[in-house]
Structure formats: structure tokens, C-alpha cells
Design a protein around this motif. Structure first.
Motif, PDB file in Angstrom:
ATOM      1  N   UNK A 272       0.833  -1.204   0.000  1.00 31.87           N
ATOM      2  CA  UNK A 272       0.000   0.000   0.000  1.00 31.87           C
ATOM      3  C   UNK A 272       0.869   1.257   0.000  1.00 31.87           C
TER       4      UNK A 272
ATOM      5  N   UNK B 163       2.248   4.879  -4.423  1.00 28.07           N
ATOM      6  CA  UNK B 163       2.083   6.334  -4.269  1.00 28.07           C
ATOM      7  C   UNK B 163       2.538   7.013  -5.559  1.00 28.07           C
TER       8      UNK B 163
ATOM      9  N   UNK C 262      -2.002  13.208  -6.558  1.00 31.58           N
ATOM     10  CA  UNK C 262      -3.069  12.622  -7.359  1.00 31.58           C
ATOM     11  C   UNK C 262      -3.885  13.713  -8.030  1.00 31.58           C
TER      12      UNK C 262
ATOM     13  N   UNK D 102       0.167  15.690   4.461  1.00 32.34           N
ATOM     14  CA  UNK D 102      -0.163  14.270   4.242  1.00 32.34           C
ATOM     15  C   UNK D 102       0.708  13.676   3.148  1.00 32.34           C
TER      16      UNK D 102
ATOM     17  N   UNK E 129       3.127  10.580   3.463  1.00 35.04           N
ATOM     18  CA  UNK E 129       2.955   9.409   2.586  1.00 35.04           C
ATOM     19  C   UNK E 129       4.281   9.055   1.911  1.00 35.04           C
TER      20      UNK E 129
ATOM     21  N   UNK F 268       6.404   7.372   4.459  1.00 29.88           N
ATOM     22  CA  UNK F 268       5.925   5.994   4.660  1.00 29.88           C
ATOM     23  C   UNK F 268       6.406   5.108   3.513  1.00 29.88           C
TER      24      UNK F 268
ATOM     25  N   UNK G 192      -5.949   1.138   1.787  1.00 26.39           N
ATOM     26  CA  UNK G 192      -5.067   2.033   2.548  1.00 26.39           C
ATOM     27  C   UNK G 192      -5.129   1.580   4.000  1.00 26.39           C
ATOM     28  N   UNK G 193      -3.951   1.316   4.620  1.00 27.35           N
ATOM     29  CA  UNK G 193      -3.966   0.652   5.923  1.00 27.35           C
ATOM     30  C   UNK G 193      -4.508   1.513   7.050  1.00 27.35           C
TER      31      UNK G 193
ATOM     32  N   UNK H 295     -10.499  15.859   6.926  1.00 30.01           N
ATOM     33  CA  UNK H 295     -10.080  14.845   7.914  1.00 30.01           C
ATOM     34  C   UNK H 295     -11.149  13.787   8.174  1.00 30.01           C
TER      35      UNK H 295
ATOM     36  N   UNK I  47      -5.725   8.444  -3.379  1.00 35.22           N
ATOM     37  CA  UNK I  47      -5.825   9.673  -2.584  1.00 35.22           C
ATOM     38  C   UNK I  47      -5.893   9.323  -1.096  1.00 35.22           C
TER      39      UNK I  47
ATOM     40  N   UNK J  65      -4.314   6.893   0.390  1.00 37.90           N
ATOM     41  CA  UNK J  65      -2.948   6.629   0.851  1.00 37.90           C
ATOM     42  C   UNK J  65      -2.161   7.930   0.985  1.00 37.90           C
ATOM     43  N   UNK J  66      -2.411   8.833   0.036  1.00 34.01           N
ATOM     44  CA  UNK J  66      -1.721  10.127   0.136  1.00 34.01           C
ATOM     45  C   UNK J  66      -2.082  10.845   1.433  1.00 34.01           C
ATOM     46  N   UNK J  67      -3.352  10.727   1.815  1.00 35.06           N
ATOM     47  CA  UNK J  67      -3.830  11.461   2.984  1.00 35.06           C
ATOM     48  C   UNK J  67      -3.696  10.644   4.271  1.00 35.06           C
ATOM     49  N   UNK J  68      -3.243   9.393   4.145  1.00 32.99           N
ATOM     50  CA  UNK J  68      -3.078   8.552   5.332  1.00 32.99           C
ATOM     51  C   UNK J  68      -4.403   8.146   5.954  1.00 32.99           C
ATOM     52  N   UNK J  69      -5.442   8.005   5.110  1.00 38.55           N
ATOM     53  CA  UNK J  69      -6.777   7.656   5.617  1.00 38.55           C
ATOM     54  C   UNK J  69      -7.042   6.184   5.311  1.00 38.55           C
TER      55      UNK J  69
END
Lengths: 268, 536
Positions: free
Chosen positions: A156, A160, A165, A188, A192, A195, B318-319, B357, B375, B377-381
Motif C-alpha cells: 500500500x 504512491x 493525485x 499528508x 505518505x 511511509x 489504505x492501511x 479529515x 488519494x 494513501x496520500x492522505x493517510x486515511x
């Protein structure tokens, strides 16, 4: 992709994209058939067109081509070339679309022809949505990192895109840089990337001096490339369809009747 | 010996089996049992081809447009204490000799399966030596399912109906739970996106992507796309208009209960396990009935008494695990903060919501490379994609818990385990990637190791290290010797990992290597270095 039926796999964009125009179906089916050529220089077509929107693929052809594709995706040198070539396809298409935007109505067709040819190559990357060796990667990373949860977290993190995006990029073009949402998006993205770097490093170290090291490098590059391709392809497709719409309006043509053959064939 | 018995004339348990005898009794009572013929259990195998010709002639006479269903009828099947439910095979078949013969042979073979023998042994009855075979015209059902009920003093004590569109096979085989009606309550669980119907010969020849016509309950024809077909059945995608309304109307439920009561009376039972179908115009068909041999099965949602246990499986995207009230994307809300956004495809207009959020994203389309997944994953959600479409009908405010690694969505609040990541305590060294030297922190670690990838220039890397205050080593993956060993460093081979250049002044190499994702170790390994090699 529908289940195998009498030795045939069917890819049905009429079902998966029910609101698409015939031109979009045409783009998807043509680019699907030509993905082996566009992405690995393999002349064999991936199936046969039943009609714009539907492609039938022999199960044997599917297995031969995807096996070859998966083998090549484990080669870092092939992946590097793939990333470079598809990046150039996107740049060329974007430049052609810029020319479309800059051209007078009467001169738009040559640029649109170039954009159509370019977009057919760019759109070939949409196969990443179901033709990547994800199960193999999951198994490999589970063996390296220890658990399936860590493997999935790693996969996951690696998916990226290089740049924001299209959803965040579109927001960034309209919002002020200092507003809370933009700051959240920006921080964020940084997190990311951290990460992604951390999990890439973890996978590299877990592979260490073993035989999986080069495959880990390759899969990380492919996953980033796939996410980037999906995001930038979407933007180019949107721009392209808008350009076709503009041309149709100027020429008094019905956009619902236009095909890629029309756009590739007409130069004046 | 009669090779083929008209279904209504069945009365010999040993020859015709309990199911055929039961159906004959129900038909005689005026209940809506489809016509059929029965192949006796003692028919020699060499007569199957001859019997098949007769069956095909019969099928043509009754205009079996959608092929045949070929089912077992064993002596002890559908009994008061033993049902053998699902242990014998049933087959749909096109009206072609080879298909029908193959199905008949397969049904007869199923009587000698190890499962049937084991069930008979466990039930302390003799395993059947053979089974009769029932052949009926396949019914092109709008909906079908099962009804289980218990009767006391002539009224319903308890009942449950499960229904799916098309034939009941996906339901009875346990693939789906279908729409559940239980004592007046209706719950929709994982109703399939597909429906399965017996196909006409010309429909079975059509490839996936073509369309066939299916009739709804009121006889209104809808075009449905074929997903696949095999064994006399066509699997089609449900017409969009069928997705937004219940499979069974209240009057259907009432008529099914009425039919079940009459069926129970006809077989003199106080409990009933009935398989039914509804065709165009709301016509009811009784496909099978037997006394209930077990307590009424409960679907997960009804068994636990509330919808809080319902869950859905999607694709991990997304984890992370998060909980919050649901909000359908596009619905008005002051803020999406802390909410689980339920969406389909995402466009640029979704950004404003996603940047407020939200706790998580539950998408009914796409996979790990969909725009929602990227998106998120980009935002960590935390995010799950590819969820069932009917999540799009979930009322706003429904408490949801999303697990972005398991790929699950469940209703209800997860309180979590309350743990937070402990502060980093290690005697190990943290590994970073060149050129991230600025990230070297003094957090109690034994040191920092910089991974130098093949494309990096070692002299540049070591030059940068010299100007840096923190103790740092250099790591190269693989077995080959380091291309350059800086002055004041020893080279150590770390088995399984690679070669490490470590400052002599610091002494022993770290006992452990770690990679941090934020402040949390993503990877760690205890290391044992061999004897060092010193720079010349």
C-alpha cells in the motif's frame, strides 16, 4: 474481466463504464488490444475486438502474455525502460493536447490526430488495474517481512504517485496554499512519501543479500509507476475528451458518433 | 418395468424416493408443484440413453424452454429426521441428450459419495444403494429461496424466509445470504450483484457481454448483461432497477407463508423447510418441501439480533483501522471530519470532503489503484474499495468500522485496544536511505546507518558523513566488497543483509538494525557481524 467462458476471457467496458461515450469505449478497447505492443514491444495483440467496448481474449493468449509481462516486471532494467517510455508517451500526448488548445479550430485536427495516437499508448497502462502480479508480490513480501499485514502495508505504501493525485492536484490549483485543507494535503503527501520510503527500505533490507533483492527494487518501481500512470492518464483522458468535444462543436459533428479511426484518419 | 414415471404417480419410496413421493402428494393436494418425470432407482445403467430420449420428447411436449433440472430422490431423503439436504447433486441441463445423460449419471453416482455414506452412518440409517432421479422443467424464476418455519396450534410460531433474484442455487449452496425476512423484519445482506437463471439454448450460446431478457415480478422485461454461462445456467448482472427495491413484497411474504402452511398440512408436519420460486406475474412454485430437521437457521444479522454485526468484504486499499458515522459522498454535511465517507468513483470535486479529515473511506468501486485508494494513501486515511454497491444505500450516520488491511467494513463502533506506540527503546541503529542525513535524530539509538544504493557515489556519501556530527555507518546490500572504505571505518559483513562500514571509534557494530515508519519500527532485525576488515 469476466470469468473464462469456453476458453475466452471477455473485457466488457460497456458494463464497467456504462456512461462512457462510444469514443471512450473505442479508446479503451483499442488500447487494451495493443497493451503488449505499447508496454513491452510485443506485437501479438491482446485479444480481438467484438465491438467498441468489448474485447474477447483467448485464455491461452492471456496466459502467455501476462506470464511474459510478469517476468519482465521482475527485471529492474525493463522496468526502468517502461517508466521512461510511458513517461515520454504522456509528455508527447500532453504536448499534442497543448497544441490542440493553442490551434485555431481549422488547424486542430493534426494535433488531435497526434493526441489520439498518444493517448492510445498512454491508455494502455490502464491494464495495471488487474494485470499486475499482486498475489506474487504479496507472497514475496510476506516471506521477507514476516506477516501478511506487513506485506499489505508495504504494498500500500509503495503505491504512491510521484506527484499529487489528480484529485489533490485539482484542489491545489483552485485553493490558496495557506488554507487548512491545502496544508493538510501537503503534510499528508510528505508523510505518505516518508511511509513509502520507510517501507521500501524495509523491503530492501529484508531482501538483503538474497535473490529477491532485484525483484524488490523492480516491484517498488512498478507500484509507484502504476499509481503515477493511473493519475496522469486520468488527467490526459479528461483533457483529450474535452479537446474532441471542442473540435466536434466547432465542426458541427456529433461527439457520440466519433471514433478513434475518424480522429486518426482525418488530417485536414 | 416402467423406465419413466410421471411425477404425480410416484408412490413407491424404494423405487421413486422420498422426494418424488412427497412432491406427488403435494401435487395431489393441489399445491403448485412443477410437472416432472421420475427415473426409478433400479433402472439399469444401460437404459439411461433410451430414457433420455423419452425425457427429451416429454420436455418438447411441455415446452421446457429453459432446459431441465435433474435432482435426486433417495428413499430416506427429505425425511422427518434426516434431510440429506445438499448431499446429493442436482444439475441444470440444456435439453441436449449428452447433457441430460451426463446429469442423470452424476445424480445417480452421488448416492455412493463418501459424504452421503458418512451422513447415513451418523444418522444411524442404511446408506441408499441407489437413487431415483426427478426431472423437471427448469423454472426461469424472478426470485427464489427457502422458507423455514415452525407451527404451533395451527399458527406460525417462528419463521424465516431467504430470497435471491433468479434461482436459489447460490443461496442453498451458501454463497450468499440473500434478503432475509424474519417475523416481519427484512434485512438485506450480501445480495449478489449477479443473478443466475436457467437459459434457453440460444442464450447459452451467447458470450459474456451480450444481453438476455429477464422478467421482473410483474412481468416487465429487462435486458441484463451476461457475465458467464455453464451447465444450463446463465449468470447475468442484475438490472440496475432491480437493485434499489426489495426482492419480496409484503404480499409475496404473506403468500409464501400461506403456501408453507398448506404444505405443512399436506405432509402432516409441524415444521417446514420449503424451497420456492416466483415467476413473472407473481406466480408461486413449490419446488421442494420437507419437515425441518434442525432449528431454523439464522442469518448472521438476525442471529445476533441487530444489524450491528453485519459486515462487508472489499479490497484493502489504505492501511489503518478507523470508526465513525457514515456519510454518503454528495450528501449535505457541515463537515466530514471523523466520518466514514462512502463513495463510488471519485472526481476532483471530492477533494473538499476528503481534506476535512474524514476517519476513513469506503468505496463501492475500484481496486488498490483506483483514485479513491490512491488519494486515501496520500492522505493517510484507511480505505477499503470494491465494496458491495448496496453500501451506497446505507443511511448517513450509521456507525461503521473500516479495516484497511483486512479490507472489511462492519457496522458498529470499534473501541480499539487503546494501545499507543511506545517510545522507541533500542540498542540498535536506525537505517536511513541516502541522502536523508538531515533526518538523523538523537533519540537514544545506538547510531544511524545509511543505506547506499548502487547508483550513489561512495566518495560523495562518505564526504558528507565526515561533516556530520552523528555517528553513522554505511550499508551496501549484497555480498560484494565495499567499493571504498573511508579512513577510520571497519568493513563488516552482516550475513543475510550486506556489508557495513562502521566507525572504528564507536567500537562494536549495533546489535540490531531498524527501519522506522514515523516513530514506529516497520522492520527490525538482530544482526551478528563477522570479523571486521580495516581500511588500508
Amino acid at each position: 474481466m469476466e470469468p473464462v467462458w469456453n476458453g475466452i476471457l471477455t473485457c466488457d467496458y460497456e458494463r464497467t463504464r456504462p456512461d462512457a461515450s462510444p469514443l471512450e469505449w473505442d479508446l479503451y478497447t483499442r488500447s487494451l488490444i495493443s497493451w503488449p505492443a505499447a508496454l513491452m514491444g510485443e506485437p501479438a495483440p491482446y485479444g480481438q475486438l467484438r465491438r467498441p467496448g468489448i474485447v474477447d481474449i483467448s485464455q491461452d493468449v492471456h496466459e502467455i502474455l501476462t506470464r511474459k509481462w510478469h517476468e519482465r516486471l521482475a527485471e529492474p532494467s525493463f522496468v526502468a525502460g517502461l517508466i521512461a517510455d510511458t513517461g515520454k508517451d504522456r509528455s508527447d500526448t500532453s504536448a499534442a493536447l497543448d497544441s490542440c488548445a493553442a490551434a485555431a479550430d481549422s488547424a486542430i485536427l493534426p494535433a488531435l490526430k497526434a493526441a489520439t495516437a498518444g493517448l492510445l499508448r498512454v491508455n494502455a497502462t490502464h491494464i495495471v488495474n488487474w494485470l499486475l502480479p499482486e498475489e506474487h508480490w504479496e507472497t514475496l513480501l510476506t516471506s521477507l517481512l514476516g506477516t501478511r499485514t506487513e506485506a499489505l502495508t508495504c504494498l500500500s505504501a509503495l503505491q504512491l504517485p510521484d506527484t499529487p493525485s489528480h484529485i489533490l492536484a485539482a484542489h491545489g490549483r483552485t485553493a490558496s496554499a495557506g488554507d487548512e485543507a491545502s496544508q493538510f494535503a501537503s503534510s499528508s503527501r510528505i508523510r505518505a512519501r516518508e511511509r513509502r520510503d520507510a517501507w521500501y527500505l524495509a523491503a530492501l533490507l529484508a531482501a538483503g543479500d538474497g535473490p529477491a533483492l532485484s525483484e524488490v527494487r523492480a516491484l517498488a518501481a512498478v507500484l509507484g509507476w502504476a499509481a503515477t500512470s493511473e493519475e496522469r492518464r486520468n488527467e490526459l483522458r479528461t483533457r483529450y475528451l474535452a479537446a474532441v468535444g471542442t473540435w466536434c462543436a466547432a465542426a458541427g459533428l456529433d461527439p457520440g458518433q466519433i471514433t478513434t479511426a475518424d480522429l486518426l484518419g482525418r488530417t485536414s | 418395468m416402467n423406465a419413466l414415471i410421471v411425477g404425480r404417480q410416484c408412490e413407491d419410496l424404494a423405487k421413486h424416493g422420498a422426494k418424488a413421493v412427497q412432491l406427488a402428494r403435494l401435487a395431489a393436494a393441489g399445491l403448485p408443484v412443477p410437472d416432472g418425470v421420475v427415473i426409478p432407482a433400479d433402472l439399469p445403467a444401460d437404459q439411461i440413453a433410451t430414457v433420455t430420449d423419452k425425457i427429451l420428447a416429454w420436455a418438447a411436449a411441455i415446452r421446457a424452454q429453459y432446459g431441465l433440472i435433474i435432482r435426486s430422490s433417495a428413499p430416506a431423503e427429505d425425511g422427518n429426521h434426516t434431510s440429506f439436504a445438499g448431499l446429493y447433486s442436482s444439475f441444470f441441463a440444456a435439453t441436449r441428450s449428452r447433457d441430460v445423460q451426463a446429469a442423470i449419471r452424476a445424480v445417480r453416482m452421488s448416492s455412493s459419495s463418501p459424504t452421503v455414506r458418512a451422513y447415513a452412518q451418523a444418522s444411524q440409517i442404511e446408506a441408499p444403494s441407489g437413487v431415483a432421479v426427478i426431472v423437471q422443467a427448469a423454472i426461469r424464476a424472478y426470485s427464489a429461496g427457502v422458507l423455514a418455519g415452525q407451527i404451533r396450534d395451527g399458527t406460525w410460531h417462528d419463521w424465516q424466509i431467504e430470497a435471491v433474484h433468479g434461482v436459489a442455487a447460490p443461496l442453498t449452496s451458501g454463497q450468499v445470504s440473500g434478503e432475509v425476512h424474519h417475523l416481519g423484519r427484512a434485512l438485506m445482506l450480501d445480495v449478489l450483484a449477479d443473478l443466475v437463471v436457467p437459459g434457453a439454448p440460444q442464450e447459452l450460446r451467447l458470450p459474456p457481454g451480450e444481453r438476455i431478457t429477464v422478467d421482473d415480478r410483474d412481468g416487465y422485461p429487462e435486458r441484463a448483461k451476461i457475465r458467464t454461462s455453464a451447465g444450463g445456467l446463465v449468470t447475468v448482472f442484475r438490472p440496475p432497477t432491480w437493485k434499489s427495491r426489495p426482492i419480496l413484497l409484503p404480499q409475496d411474504v404473506a403468500r409464501l407463508l400461506e403456501l408453507a402452511m398448506a404444505t405443512a398440512e399436506a405432509i402432516k408436519a409441524e415444521s417446514i423447510d420449503m424451497e420456492w420460486a416466483i415467476t413473472r406475474g407473481g406466480e408461486l412454485h413449490l419446488l421442494q418441501a420437507r419437515p425441518l430437521t434442525r432449528p431454523i437457521p439464522r442469518s448472521p444479522a438476525t442471529a445476533r439480533g441487530s444489524a450491528t454485526s453485519a459486515g462487508w468484504q472489499g479490497i484493502p486499499a489504505s492501511p489503518g483501522v478507523a470508526t465513525g458515522p457514515s456519510l454518503q459522498l454528495g450528501h449535505p454535511a457541515q463537515s466530514a471530519a471523523g466520518m466514514v465517507v462512502v463513495c463510488g468513483n471519485l472526481g476532483p470535486d471530492a477533494a473538499i470532503v476528503l481534506l476535512q479529515h474524514p476517519a476513513a473511506i469506503a468505496a463501492t468501486t475500484g481496486g488498490p489503484l483506483s483514485h479513491a485508494a490512491i488519494v486515501a494513501r496520500e492522505l493517510g486515511i484507511p480505505c477499503v474499495t470494491g465494496l458491495p454497491k448496496h453500501l451506497g444505500n446505507l443511511p448517513d450516520g450509521t456507525a461503521l468500522t473500516i479495516d484497511g488491511i483486512a479490507g472489511t467494513v462492519s457496522t458498529g463502533i470499534s473501541t480499539g485496544d487503546g494501545r499507543t506506540d511506545p517510545p522507541l527503546r533500542t540498542n540498535g541503529a536506525v537505517v536511513l536511505t541516502w541522502p536523508t542525513l538531515a533526518d538523523i535524530e538523537d533519540d537514544g539509538r545506538a547510531g544511524t546507518v545509511i543505506l547506499v544504493e548502487p547508483e550513489a557515489d561512495w566518495k560523495s556519501v562518505t564526504g558528507s558523513l565526515a561533516s556530520h556530527g552523528n555517528p553513522a555507518g554505511l550499508l551496501q546490500l549484497g555480498r560484494r566488497p565495499l567499493p571504498f572504505l573511508p579512513s577510520g571505518y571497519d568493513e563488516h559483513y552482516l550475513p543475510g543483509i550486506g556489508r557495513l562500514a562502521w566507525p572504528v571509534a564507536i567500537g562494536a557494530v549495533p546489535s540490531e538494525l531498524l527501519v522506522l515508519d514515523g516513530k514506529t519500527p516497520a522492520w527490525r532485525r538482530v544482526i551478528e557481524a563477522d570479523q571486521p576488515r580495516r581500511a588500508d
